[in-house]
Scaffold this active site. Structure first.
Site, PDB file in Angstrom:
ATOM      1  N   ASP A  86       0.767  -1.256   0.000  1.00 54.08           N
ATOM      2  CA  ASP A  86       0.000   0.000   0.000  1.00 54.08           C
ATOM      3  C   ASP A  86       0.802   1.312   0.000  1.00 54.08           C
ATOM      4  O   ASP A  86       0.617   2.154  -0.847  1.00 54.08           O
ATOM      5  CB  ASP A  86      -0.958   0.030   1.199  1.00 54.08           C
ATOM      6  CG  ASP A  86      -1.803  -1.230   1.302  1.00 54.08           C
ATOM      7  OD1 ASP A  86      -1.577  -2.162   0.520  1.00 54.08           O
ATOM      8  OD2 ASP A  86      -2.693  -1.279   2.158  1.00 54.08           O
ATOM      9  N   GLU A 137       1.546  -9.112  11.806  1.00 56.48           N
ATOM     10  CA  GLU A 137       1.388  -8.767  10.383  1.00 56.48           C
ATOM     11  C   GLU A 137       2.755  -8.462   9.753  1.00 56.48           C
ATOM     12  O   GLU A 137       3.056  -8.887   8.649  1.00 56.48           O
ATOM     13  CB  GLU A 137       0.453  -7.557  10.275  1.00 56.48           C
ATOM     14  CG  GLU A 137       0.003  -7.231   8.867  1.00 56.48           C
ATOM     15  CD  GLU A 137      -0.941  -6.025   8.838  1.00 56.48           C
ATOM     16  OE1 GLU A 137      -1.129  -5.377   9.882  1.00 56.48           O
ATOM     17  OE2 GLU A 137      -1.490  -5.743   7.753  1.00 56.48           O
TER      18      GLU A 137
HETATM   19  C1  GLC Z   1      -2.987  -4.619   3.632  1.00 48.55           C
HETATM   20  C2  GLC Z   1      -1.758  -5.102   2.867  1.00 48.55           C
HETATM   21  C3  GLC Z   1      -2.184  -5.997   1.721  1.00 48.55           C
HETATM   22  C4  GLC Z   1      -3.041  -7.134   2.259  1.00 48.55           C
HETATM   23  C5  GLC Z   1      -4.222  -6.604   3.069  1.00 48.55           C
HETATM   24  C6  GLC Z   1      -4.976  -7.699   3.802  1.00 48.55           C
HETATM   25  O1  GLC Z   1      -3.776  -3.792   2.845  1.00 48.55           O
HETATM   26  O2  GLC Z   1      -1.028  -4.037   2.407  1.00 48.55           O
HETATM   27  O3  GLC Z   1      -1.084  -6.505   1.035  1.00 48.55           O
HETATM   28  O4  GLC Z   1      -3.496  -7.924   1.233  1.00 48.55           O
HETATM   29  O5  GLC Z   1      -3.759  -5.705   4.055  1.00 48.55           O
HETATM   30  O6  GLC Z   1      -4.111  -8.407   4.622  1.00 48.55           O
END
Ligand code: GLC
Length: 440
Positions: free
Chosen positions: A169, A411
């Site tokens: 992101d 995460e």
């Molecule tokens: C965030 C991460 C993305 C992932 C999502 C759900 O947006 O940047 O890569 O898929 O979370 O975990």
């Protein structure tokens, strides 16, 4: 470090996957991520295949059930009860969206072929063939869509229209491009007048993750403003390219596409199916085009601006992903391994940082601007192994597992201290830990 030490992590990982299991799919993390995400589910299936290849198949079939009529696999399949997400995306307004299933209107890195192949490895021969026969048409349609809609000039590189599509992101090159060239005046004002502070209070993600570990509020506003623009164009790529000109040939995404193309053809071979010749012709262009993303001066690969064709010379972990693509020369691969192990760049005590330590944009706790993620480590380990860098792969695997042993299924992690960051009980960390534990 002995394998016994990792035993607790295996138990913890299985617990996390059970906690996030929603029967047809797995959510990335309870509360914070209540929907199904495309590349998350692919990584989850790669972990689940060890204990339950059937459940792993379901994880992937639920993704393709939401495939759009034009072949796009959406990056989110929405939970039917969460109306606010339906309001945000309004996918029904798009011409080719799914008639019944609410989704986002953009895609994410094409990890599906890899996940299908890995799950297939754990199935008996006949079941594998059945599964491959079911999944191949979806894969073909998705890759055809990628080349038709996202490579309009036939250059061999897929373009992305939102940072969310990259999966990383707030990665610095995307953020810089947005700030410099695509910032609506109202966001500039919010920035200059520091109006982001009151908006900050409204952020839902702050309920679960500490400040300083997520994208800045201004970055978050930019992301949502970009999403609104795409929604206004009804996710129609022709309209979008005519109006916004914000399109990037993302390096990591295209590396994953190259690998996915190779695997898609392997899947077709196993079941004696032909991949359409025009798709094969498109696929052939991508490894050649990848070399256009190499900058000799800095000895690195970069993403490229689709409109200007300029390389975006902001270094990130993406420079290492051509190892995963598997089509670069051994000489180039060696150059990348030097970057990987150099402590000035990507060499740290724990995993591979998402931005090299030497970069001005490096922030060790800030989401995709420095922390290490288990999925990117996993991709790099896989690439290293295929190029024969066995020792380097082993070392990275050990570092990753040590980090997870110490901090749990977070995460992402601080690459210098190993501290756990972001959401707790994160599914792909758990799934890929289980997968790494099977690699000795
Ligand atoms: C965030 C991460 C993305 C992932 C999502 C759900 O947006 O940047 O890569 O898929 O979370 O975990």
């Amino acid at each position: 470090m002995g394998e016994d030490f990792h035993a607790d992590s295996a138990v913890f990982a299985r617990h996390v996957l059970a906690l996030n299991d929603r029967k047809t799919h797995t959510v990335p993390a309870k509360n914070m991520y209540p929907h199904q995400w495309l590349w998350d589910s692919c990584f989850v299936a790669i972990g689940l295949r060890h204990s339950s290849p059937h459940r792993a198949q379901r994880e992937l079939t639920s993704l393709v059930k939401a495939q759009w009529k034009n072949g796009m696999l959406p990056h989110m399949v929405l939970h039917p009860d969460i109306w606010r997400s339906f309001k945000v995306w309004q996918s029904h307004k798009a011409r080719y969206s799914h008639d019944q299933i609410g989704t986002s209107g953009i895609t994410q890195p094409p990890m599906l072929a890899e996940a299908v192949w890995r799950v297939g490895e754990k199935l008996p021969r006949l079941e594998r063939r059945k599964f491959f026969k079911k999944m191949l048409p979806h894969l073909i349609r998705h890759h055809q869509w990628l080349y038709r809609d996202r490579d309009p000039h036939g250059e061999g590189l897929a373009l992305l229209i939102s940072p969310w599509e990259s999966g990383m992101d707030n990665t610095p090159p995307w953020m810089q491009e947005m700030r410099e060239n695509h910032l609506p005046t109202w966001i500039k004002l919010v920035d200059v007048l520091h109006l982001d502070a009151p908006i900050e209070i409204l952020r839902r993600d702050r309920r679960w993750v500490l400040e300083g570990q997520r994208a800045d509020t201004i970055e978050q506003i930019m992301l949502f403003s970009n999403q609104r623009q795409l929604r206004r164009q009804r996710y129609d790529i022709h309209k979008i390219l005519r109006h916004t000109q914000f399109a990037i040939e993302d390096l990591a995404f295209n590396c994953i596409l190259i690998r996915a193309n190779t695997i898609l053809q392997d899947i077709a071979r196993v079941i004696d199916r032909k991949v359409p010749a025009d798709l094969v012709a498109c696929m052939r262009k991508t490894p050649i085009a990848l070399e256009l993303l190499w900058d000799e001066k800095s000895g690195q690969y970069y993403s490229r601006n689709f409109t200007t064709h300029e390389l975006m010379l902001s270094p990130t972990i993406a420079t290492l992903l051509p190892l995963y693509a598997g089509t670069i020369t051994k000489k180039r691969a060696k150059q990348l391994v030097t970057l990987l192990t150099n402590t000035h760049h990507f060499g740290t005590k724990f995993g591979v940082p998402t931005v090299p330590r030497s970069a001005l944009t490096f922030r060790e706790q800030k989401y995709w601007q420095g922390p290490t993620w288990v999925n990117t480590n996993w991709l790099i380990i896989d690439g290293l192994l295929r190029y024969g860098f066995v020792e380097e792969a082993k070392e990275l695997r050990e570092k990753t597992l040590r980090m997870v042993d110490g901090a749990g299924m977070r995460e992402y992690f601080d690459p210098i201290t190993g501290k756990g960051l972001g959401a707790e009980n994160f599914s792909w960390t758990a799934a890929l830990t289980l997968d790494l534990l099977t690699q000795k």
